[in-house]
Design a protein around this motif. Structure first.
Motif, PDB file in Angstrom:
ATOM      1  N   GLU A  79       0.795  -1.217   0.000  1.00  0.00           N
ATOM      2  CA  GLU A  79       0.000   0.000   0.000  1.00  0.00           C
ATOM      3  C   GLU A  79       0.830   1.272   0.000  1.00  0.00           C
ATOM      4  N   GLY A  80       2.146   1.152  -0.056  1.00  0.00           N
ATOM      5  CA  GLY A  80       2.986   2.324   0.026  1.00  0.00           C
ATOM      6  C   GLY A  80       3.296   2.682   1.464  1.00  0.00           C
ATOM      7  N   PRO A  81       3.912   3.830   1.700  1.00  0.00           N
ATOM      8  CA  PRO A  81       4.356   4.188   3.051  1.00  0.00           C
ATOM      9  C   PRO A  81       3.227   4.547   4.008  1.00  0.00           C
ATOM     10  N   VAL A  82       2.054   4.879   3.495  1.00  0.00           N
ATOM     11  CA  VAL A  82       0.917   5.246   4.343  1.00  0.00           C
ATOM     12  C   VAL A  82      -0.172   4.190   4.181  1.00  0.00           C
ATOM     13  N   PRO A  83      -0.538   3.468   5.246  1.00  0.00           N
ATOM     14  CA  PRO A  83      -1.588   2.449   5.139  1.00  0.00           C
ATOM     15  C   PRO A  83      -2.910   3.043   4.662  1.00  0.00           C
ATOM     16  N   LEU A  84      -3.693   2.219   3.980  1.00  0.00           N
ATOM     17  CA  LEU A  84      -4.934   2.682   3.369  1.00  0.00           C
ATOM     18  C   LEU A  84      -6.157   2.493   4.261  1.00  0.00           C
ATOM     19  N   GLU A  85      -5.971   2.171   5.533  1.00  0.00           N
ATOM     20  CA  GLU A  85      -7.066   1.853   6.450  1.00  0.00           C
ATOM     21  C   GLU A  85      -7.704   0.526   6.009  1.00  0.00           C
ATOM     22  N   THR A  86      -8.667   0.050   6.781  1.00  0.00           N
ATOM     23  CA  THR A  86      -9.240  -1.268   6.501  1.00  0.00           C
ATOM     24  C   THR A  86     -10.038  -1.295   5.204  1.00  0.00           C
ATOM     25  N   GLY A  87     -10.843  -0.267   4.971  1.00  0.00           N
ATOM     26  CA  GLY A  87     -11.639  -0.228   3.748  1.00  0.00           C
ATOM     27  C   GLY A  87     -10.783  -0.056   2.512  1.00  0.00           C
ATOM     28  N   GLY A  88      -9.875   0.899   2.556  1.00  0.00           N
ATOM     29  CA  GLY A  88      -8.992   1.122   1.418  1.00  0.00           C
ATOM     30  C   GLY A  88      -8.088  -0.060   1.163  1.00  0.00           C
ATOM     31  N   LEU A 171     -19.574  -5.433  -1.250  1.00  0.00           N
ATOM     32  CA  LEU A 171     -19.692  -4.531  -0.108  1.00  0.00           C
ATOM     33  C   LEU A 171     -19.019  -3.199  -0.410  1.00  0.00           C
ATOM     34  N   LEU A 172     -17.960  -3.246  -1.210  1.00  0.00           N
ATOM     35  CA  LEU A 172     -17.184  -2.042  -1.510  1.00  0.00           C
ATOM     36  C   LEU A 172     -17.560  -1.400  -2.836  1.00  0.00           C
ATOM     37  N   GLN A 173     -18.574  -1.929  -3.500  1.00  0.00           N
ATOM     38  CA  GLN A 173     -18.888  -1.476  -4.854  1.00  0.00           C
ATOM     39  C   GLN A 173     -19.203   0.014  -4.917  1.00  0.00           C
ATOM     40  N   ASP A 174     -20.011   0.481  -3.989  1.00  0.00           N
ATOM     41  CA  ASP A 174     -20.400   1.896  -3.978  1.00  0.00           C
ATOM     42  C   ASP A 174     -19.801   2.623  -2.785  1.00  0.00           C
ATOM     43  N   TRP A 175     -18.544   2.355  -2.500  1.00  0.00           N
ATOM     44  CA  TRP A 175     -17.929   2.898  -1.293  1.00  0.00           C
ATOM     45  C   TRP A 175     -17.953   4.421  -1.260  1.00  0.00           C
ATOM     46  N   ILE A 179     -18.760   6.785   1.878  1.00  0.00           N
ATOM     47  CA  ILE A 179     -17.618   7.492   2.463  1.00  0.00           C
ATOM     48  C   ILE A 179     -17.686   8.983   2.224  1.00  0.00           C
ATOM     49  N   GLY A 180     -18.137   9.388   1.058  1.00  0.00           N
ATOM     50  CA  GLY A 180     -18.259  10.810   0.751  1.00  0.00           C
ATOM     51  C   GLY A 180     -16.920  11.518   0.705  1.00  0.00           C
ATOM     52  N   ALA A 195     -15.628   0.389   8.553  1.00  0.00           N
ATOM     53  CA  ALA A 195     -16.783   0.439   9.451  1.00  0.00           C
ATOM     54  C   ALA A 195     -17.984   1.196   8.872  1.00  0.00           C
ATOM     55  N   PRO A 196     -17.818   2.360   8.208  1.00  0.00           N
ATOM     56  CA  PRO A 196     -19.006   3.028   7.645  1.00  0.00           C
ATOM     57  C   PRO A 196     -19.737   2.174   6.618  1.00  0.00           C
ATOM     58  N   LEU A 197     -19.008   1.384   5.834  1.00  0.00           N
ATOM     59  CA  LEU A 197     -19.647   0.514   4.853  1.00  0.00           C
ATOM     60  C   LEU A 197     -20.425  -0.598   5.546  1.00  0.00           C
ATOM     61  N   LEU A 198     -19.863  -1.124   6.637  1.00  0.00           N
ATOM     62  CA  LEU A 198     -20.556  -2.166   7.383  1.00  0.00           C
ATOM     63  C   LEU A 198     -21.834  -1.616   8.021  1.00  0.00           C
TER      64      LEU A 198
END
Length: 237
Positions: A79-88, A171-175, A179-180, A195-198
């Motif tokens: 993911e590179g030097p900065v993690p993308l969080e769980t959703g990303g 689940l991630l199709q329309d993230w 997320i906005g 978590a917001p997607l869940l």
């Protein structure tokens, strides 16, 4: 079925242990945390496992190899030097995970949960394993109803998400709709929480769950790691 192990975190609460070692590679009872997961996934019959990486990413293939010692094929989603969080992180790994439901597990937990207890089919968008609330998280996360559905609203007692689940890629199709304008959601690759997607899926009654009453530890501090290590050495795991 494939599996994803979240292993990209910076491990800031575990320093100085994580100054030179990623948290999922920290040993407990002489076995790195992530290897406990690999052993249990292999026992289930999983063949392909995706591991997302960021902090000290080069150590994972060096330590784990190609997975052949467990009968697995490992793929690394950097993911590179900065993690993308769980959703990303999950979204970024989808090309490696494919179109079918997959297991995802946090690389910094330890549990005796048997992955064979997960449902063989997934009716909704996700199925989460829940545990009793630990001392450091007394309020819990979600409500598990008698109908097996997870909800975020209500006055019933809450349980804690164990960091183990079964997910549909859709689940991630329309993230972006959910997320906005969250900071980082317009990055490439995007960075956002799962978590917001869940919660949005729970509002549609599309997230089921089950309660695990066995052993579980969120290895979030050096003290918890030490306690888990002592317990496993005393009981044999």
């Amino acid at each position: 079925m494939k599996a994803l192990i979240f292993a990209a975190g910076l491990g800031e609460r575990m320093r100085p242990l994580t100054d030179h070692t990623p948290k999922p590679l920290l040993p407990v009872a002489d076995t790195p945390l992530i290897e406990w997961h690999l052993q249990r996934l292999a026992a289930l019959g999983i063949v392909e496992v995706v591991i997302n990486t960021s902090w000290l990413a080069e150590q994972f293939p060096r330590q784990l190899g190609d997975g052949s010692r467990w009968g697995l094929r490992l793929h690394f989603s950097h993911e590179g030097p900065v993690p993308l969080e769980t959703g990303g992180g999950m979204y970024n790994a989808l090309p490696l995970l494919g179109d079918a439901p997959f297991i995802a597990v946090n690389g910094d937990i330890w549990s005796d949960f048997d992955f064979a207890r997960l449902p063989s089919t997934l009716d909704g968008l996700a199925h989460l394993v829940m545990v009793d609330n630990p001392e450091h998280h007394p309020r819990g996360d979600f409500i598990l109803g008698q109908d097996g559905q997870l909800r975020d609203d209500g006055d019933a007692p809450r349980l804690t998400f164990a960091g183990i689940g079964l997910y549909r890629p859709s689940l991630l199709q329309d993230w972006q709709t959910v997320i906005g304008d969250v900071q980082g959601s317009d990055a490439v690759p995007p960075r956002f929480k799962l978590a917001p997607l869940l919660r949005a899926a729970m509002a549609l009654e599309a997230v089921s769950g089950q309660h695990h009453a066995g052993a579980w530890t969120d290895v979030g501090t050096p003290q918890r790691l030490q306690q888990l290590d002592a317990r496993l050495r005393g009981t044999g795991g």
